[in-house]
Scaffold this motif. Sequence first.
Motif, PDB file in Angstrom:
ATOM      1  N   PHE A  55      -4.329  -2.571  10.946  1.00  0.00           N
ATOM      2  CA  PHE A  55      -4.301  -2.431   8.918  1.00  0.00           C
ATOM      3  C   PHE A  55      -3.810  -3.968   8.855  1.00  0.00           C
ATOM      4  O   PHE A  55      -4.623  -4.345   9.711  1.00  0.00           O
ATOM      5  N   LYS A  56      -4.702  -3.910   6.719  1.00  0.00           N
ATOM      6  CA  LYS A  56      -4.251  -4.912   6.607  1.00  0.00           C
ATOM      7  C   LYS A  56      -3.536  -4.738   5.232  1.00  0.00           C
ATOM      8  O   LYS A  56      -3.524  -3.478   5.184  1.00  0.00           O
ATOM      9  N   SER A  57      -2.174  -5.212   4.870  1.00  0.00           N
ATOM     10  CA  SER A  57      -1.423  -5.012   4.008  1.00  0.00           C
ATOM     11  C   SER A  57      -1.601  -6.609   2.725  1.00  0.00           C
ATOM     12  O   SER A  57      -1.570  -7.681   3.555  1.00  0.00           O
ATOM     13  N   ASN A  58      -1.163  -6.258   1.519  1.00  0.00           N
ATOM     14  CA  ASN A  58      -1.235  -7.161   0.441  1.00  0.00           C
ATOM     15  C   ASN A  58      -0.118  -7.840   0.355  1.00  0.00           C
ATOM     16  O   ASN A  58       0.138  -8.563  -0.064  1.00  0.00           O
ATOM     17  N   ASN A  59       1.446  -7.800   1.061  1.00  0.00           N
ATOM     18  CA  ASN A  59       2.209  -7.910   1.242  1.00  0.00           C
ATOM     19  C   ASN A  59       2.667  -8.017   2.803  1.00  0.00           C
ATOM     20  O   ASN A  59       1.924  -7.229   3.449  1.00  0.00           O
ATOM     21  N   GLU A  78       7.592  -4.126  19.558  1.00  0.00           N
ATOM     22  CA  GLU A  78       8.500  -4.039  18.981  1.00  0.00           C
ATOM     23  C   GLU A  78       8.448  -4.521  17.439  1.00  0.00           C
ATOM     24  O   GLU A  78       7.199  -5.113  17.057  1.00  0.00           O
ATOM     25  N   PRO A  79       8.910  -4.027  17.400  1.00  0.00           N
ATOM     26  CA  PRO A  79       9.155  -4.568  15.097  1.00  0.00           C
ATOM     27  C   PRO A  79       9.361  -6.397  14.938  1.00  0.00           C
ATOM     28  O   PRO A  79       9.571  -7.312  15.960  1.00  0.00           O
ATOM     29  N   HIS A  80       8.382  -6.389  14.549  1.00  0.00           N
ATOM     30  CA  HIS A  80       8.072  -7.795  14.087  1.00  0.00           C
ATOM     31  C   HIS A  80       7.056  -8.068  12.395  1.00  0.00           C
ATOM     32  O   HIS A  80       6.429  -6.847  12.127  1.00  0.00           O
ATOM     33  N   LYS A  81       7.049  -8.903  12.047  1.00  0.00           N
ATOM     34  CA  LYS A  81       6.902  -9.630  10.445  1.00  0.00           C
ATOM     35  C   LYS A  81       4.890  -9.382  10.741  1.00  0.00           C
ATOM     36  O   LYS A  81       4.702 -10.693  11.268  1.00  0.00           O
ATOM     37  N   VAL A  82       4.301  -8.813   9.528  1.00  0.00           N
ATOM     38  CA  VAL A  82       2.692  -9.230   9.433  1.00  0.00           C
ATOM     39  C   VAL A  82       1.708  -8.701   8.108  1.00  0.00           C
ATOM     40  O   VAL A  82       3.413  -8.141   7.839  1.00  0.00           O
ATOM     41  N   THR A  83       0.830  -9.173   8.182  1.00  0.00           N
ATOM     42  CA  THR A  83       0.403  -8.311   7.307  1.00  0.00           C
ATOM     43  C   THR A  83      -1.204  -7.724   7.434  1.00  0.00           C
ATOM     44  O   THR A  83      -1.718  -7.254   7.140  1.00  0.00           O
ATOM     45  N   SER A  84      -1.437  -8.135   8.755  1.00  0.00           N
ATOM     46  CA  SER A  84      -2.484  -7.565  10.038  1.00  0.00           C
ATOM     47  C   SER A  84      -2.457  -7.411  10.533  1.00  0.00           C
ATOM     48  O   SER A  84      -1.509  -8.121  11.348  1.00  0.00           O
ATOM     49  N   LEU A  85      -2.830  -6.626  11.846  1.00  0.00           N
ATOM     50  CA  LEU A  85      -2.828  -6.472  12.916  1.00  0.00           C
ATOM     51  C   LEU A  85      -4.575  -5.855  13.727  1.00  0.00           C
ATOM     52  O   LEU A  85      -4.325  -4.565  12.707  1.00  0.00           O
ATOM     53  N   LYS A  86      -4.534  -5.889  15.149  1.00  0.00           N
ATOM     54  CA  LYS A  86      -5.631  -4.975  15.346  1.00  0.00           C
ATOM     55  C   LYS A  86      -4.752  -5.116  16.452  1.00  0.00           C
ATOM     56  O   LYS A  86      -5.245  -5.801  17.458  1.00  0.00           O
ATOM     57  N   GLN A  87      -5.051  -3.337  17.548  1.00  0.00           N
ATOM     58  CA  GLN A  87      -4.466  -3.180  18.571  1.00  0.00           C
ATOM     59  C   GLN A  87      -4.929  -2.071  19.015  1.00  0.00           C
ATOM     60  O   GLN A  87      -5.836  -0.884  18.391  1.00  0.00           O
ATOM     61  N   GLU A 107       7.485  -6.140  -4.411  1.00  0.00           N
ATOM     62  CA  GLU A 107       6.363  -5.769  -4.693  1.00  0.00           C
ATOM     63  C   GLU A 107       5.931  -4.384  -3.723  1.00  0.00           C
ATOM     64  O   GLU A 107       5.925  -4.770  -2.866  1.00  0.00           O
ATOM     65  N   ALA A 108       5.212  -3.395  -4.423  1.00  0.00           N
ATOM     66  CA  ALA A 108       4.991  -2.426  -3.074  1.00  0.00           C
ATOM     67  C   ALA A 108       3.567  -2.575  -1.933  1.00  0.00           C
ATOM     68  O   ALA A 108       2.912  -3.654  -2.463  1.00  0.00           O
ATOM     69  N   ALA A 109       4.075  -2.832  -0.227  1.00  0.00           N
ATOM     70  CA  ALA A 109       3.448  -3.042   0.497  1.00  0.00           C
ATOM     71  C   ALA A 109       2.233  -1.858  -0.130  1.00  0.00           C
ATOM     72  O   ALA A 109       2.234  -0.866   0.706  1.00  0.00           O
ATOM     73  N   LYS A 110       1.321  -1.935   0.061  1.00  0.00           N
ATOM     74  CA  LYS A 110      -0.243  -1.451  -0.314  1.00  0.00           C
ATOM     75  C   LYS A 110      -0.673  -1.376   1.141  1.00  0.00           C
ATOM     76  O   LYS A 110      -1.574  -2.534   1.992  1.00  0.00           O
ATOM     77  N   ILE A 111      -0.750  -0.919   2.776  1.00  0.00           N
ATOM     78  CA  ILE A 111      -1.496  -0.955   3.697  1.00  0.00           C
ATOM     79  C   ILE A 111      -2.162   0.203   3.983  1.00  0.00           C
ATOM     80  O   ILE A 111      -2.288   1.036   3.920  1.00  0.00           O
ATOM     81  N   LYS A 112      -3.113  -0.407   4.452  1.00  0.00           N
ATOM     82  CA  LYS A 112      -4.881  -0.198   4.490  1.00  0.00           C
ATOM     83  C   LYS A 112      -5.195  -0.044   6.835  1.00  0.00           C
ATOM     84  O   LYS A 112      -5.360  -0.444   6.788  1.00  0.00           O
ATOM     85  N   VAL A 113      -4.686   1.714   6.696  1.00  0.00           N
ATOM     86  CA  VAL A 113      -5.034   1.720   7.829  1.00  0.00           C
ATOM     87  C   VAL A 113      -5.934   2.354   8.500  1.00  0.00           C
ATOM     88  O   VAL A 113      -6.271   3.265   8.095  1.00  0.00           O
ATOM     89  N   ASN A 114      -6.689   2.157   9.532  1.00  0.00           N
ATOM     90  CA  ASN A 114      -7.520   3.183  10.689  1.00  0.00           C
ATOM     91  C   ASN A 114      -7.125   2.909  11.527  1.00  0.00           C
ATOM     92  O   ASN A 114      -6.757   2.080  12.148  1.00  0.00           O
ATOM     93  N   TYR A 115      -7.824   4.108  12.016  1.00  0.00           N
ATOM     94  CA  TYR A 115      -6.755   3.719  13.323  1.00  0.00           C
ATOM     95  C   TYR A 115      -7.518   5.245  13.924  1.00  0.00           C
ATOM     96  O   TYR A 115      -8.174   6.908  13.023  1.00  0.00           O
ATOM     97  N   SER A 116      -7.391   5.294  15.534  1.00  0.00           N
ATOM     98  CA  SER A 116      -8.735   6.718  16.536  1.00  0.00           C
ATOM     99  C   SER A 116      -7.766   6.962  17.181  1.00  0.00           C
ATOM    100  O   SER A 116      -7.578   6.210  17.949  1.00  0.00           O
TER     101      SER A 116
END
Length: 123
Positions: A55-59, A78-87, A107-116
Amino acid sequence: MKKLVISGLLLAGSTLPLQADNSASKHFVLVTTHQNDIGEICPEMNAGQTLSFDFKSNNEVEFNLHYHEGEKVNYPIEPHKVTSLKQSFEAPIKQTYCLMWKGLSEEAAKIKVNYSIFTPIKN
């Protein structure tokens, strides 16, 4: 606190056979969350299945992967702060697993998520 739950929501996707006994369900989702609000995607998985996601987020957001056993909440990630992650994550037990994002900025966080979700090959 407002809570947005997206459970098994499929906006665009398909089930594609990868090999004779192996398949993956691909999902593309947009999650929007505001400060102190949360958004979740909660697929049901069988033991041994693998959840691969990015996923990638603008915030910046606070992200975690969790599941519930009665009153107990378990955090494979565990909870952690990020703007993107691949796992990837392999389910140890049959359960509903939740990818969760908490908004951190005004400001709203818009998160684009791809998952399989991949099912292992059965021999």
